[in-house]
Design an enzyme around this catalytic site. Structure first.
Site, PDB file in Angstrom:
ATOM      1  CB  SER A  20      -0.935   0.102   1.177  1.00 16.82           C
ATOM      2  OG  SER A  20      -1.376   1.443   1.621  1.00 16.82           O
TER       3      SER A  20
ATOM      4  CE1 TYR B 100      -4.695  -2.106   5.276  1.00 13.81           C
ATOM      5  CE2 TYR B 100      -4.231   0.048   4.312  1.00 13.81           C
ATOM      6  CZ  TYR B 100      -4.496  -1.047   4.241  1.00 13.81           C
ATOM      7  OH  TYR B 100      -4.614  -1.659   2.683  1.00 13.81           O
TER       8      TYR B 100
END
Ligand code: NAD
Length: 281
Positions: free
Chosen positions: A164, A177
């Site tokens: 990501s 995250y």
């Protein structure tokens, strides 16, 4: 988009985790057009089955398997079933992942005198943080332990992880995250080195901002208008828009097809409209 047909992965078995989700469902359907046999793994069997049915109805080969990527015995049982149904794994795509509201702060910056009931860093839930770390990191590591064993020595074997933008620079509000995706990028490089003598390449894709179930609530208000956060993202994406799941496909096909990427190992490819290249100034 008709680029998958240009790749020939006939007889390869591609295992995709999180295959019932927005991004991996799309990618699995496209991969089926390379003539690969697709094993769709997801906690949500109904979602994975729907994609398997769609692939089969278009003449592809696919099977859905209810799998929890955090349960080693479950993954091993699924591996045995896939081996019986389709053959051993050639290509593993570790797509299962995501964030959780319990690991998300309400505020971007800490301040004194925050409004009552603000969930700040200090209120983050340990269980929520563990959930996010486990799902993204262990949920990539455990399937790799199970499937990579069968991939050793197979021609064209490779693994693609999903990292990501958070892995490069953390986004506000989602420390667990961000940390977990940074760990995925790091693990991708580790695996690339570890398996380099036995013929398994390992790379990752780092998607920029694509609209999906996981982030819809952060990007749009209840009336469908972009939130302040969405506007910030767009301002910091030089190309000035969100990405579409379709736009990950070229990078994925490049990585999985060894005719194109046989010497590409340990890279994390951003597909982000320039977000990670832009300082904002
Ligand atoms: P999604 O929520 O649509 O799909 C995730 C899928 O994983 C779901 O089908 C869910 O059922 C499955 N899943 C959850 N827990 C599982 C478990 N324990 N075992 C097996 N399956 C499980 O998410 P998405 O947007 O398609 O994201 C796919 C991947 O891409 C994730 O790793 C995500 O972190 C990453 N990603 C997404 C974006 C984005 O903008 N959408 C950006 C960067 C990275």
């Amino acid at each position: 988009m008709n680029i998958a047909q240009n790749h020939n992965l006939k007889n390869k078995v591609v295992v995709v985790t999180g295959a019932g989700g927005v991004l991996c469902a799309f990618l699995a359907k496209e991969l089926a057009k390379t003539k690969a046999k697709i094993a769709l793994l997801d906690l949500n069997l109904e979602a994975a089955q729907k994609i398997a049915d769609e692939i089969s109805s278009e003449g592809g080969v696919a099977k859905a398997y209810q799998t929890n990527v955090l349960e080693l015995d479950n993954i091993k049982a699924v591996r045995d079933q896939i081996t019986a149904d389709l053959g051993t794994c050639d290509i593993l795509i570790n797509g299962a992942g995501g964030n959780n509201p319990k690991a998300t702060t309400d505020n971007e910056f800490h301040e004194v005198d925050l409004p009552e009931n603000t969930k700040s860093f200090f209120e983050l839930d340990k269980g929520g943080i563990e959930f996010v770390f486990n799902l993204n990191y262990l949920g990539t590591l455990l399937p790799t332990q199970v499937f990579a064993k069968d991939m050793i020595g197979k021609e064209g074997a490779n693994i693609v992880n999903i990292s990501s933008m958070n892995a490069f620079t953390p986004l506000t509000k989602i420390p667990a995250y961000s940390g977990a995706k940074a760990a995925i990028s790091n693990f991708t490089q580790w695996l690339a080195v570890y398996f380099s003598k036995v013929g398994i390449r390992c790379n990752a894709i780092a998607p920029g901002f694509l609209v999906s179930n996981q982030n819809r609530g952060l990007l749009f208000d209840s009336e469908g208008n972009p939130t302040a956060r969405a506007n910030k993202i767009l301002t910091n994406t030089p190309m000035g828009r969100f990405g579409e799941p379709e736009e990950l496909l070229g990078a994925l096909l490049f990585l999985v097809d060894s005719q194109y990427s046989s010497f590409v190992n340990g890279v994390i490819i951003p597909v982000d409209g320039g977000f990670s290249a832009y300082s904002g100034v």
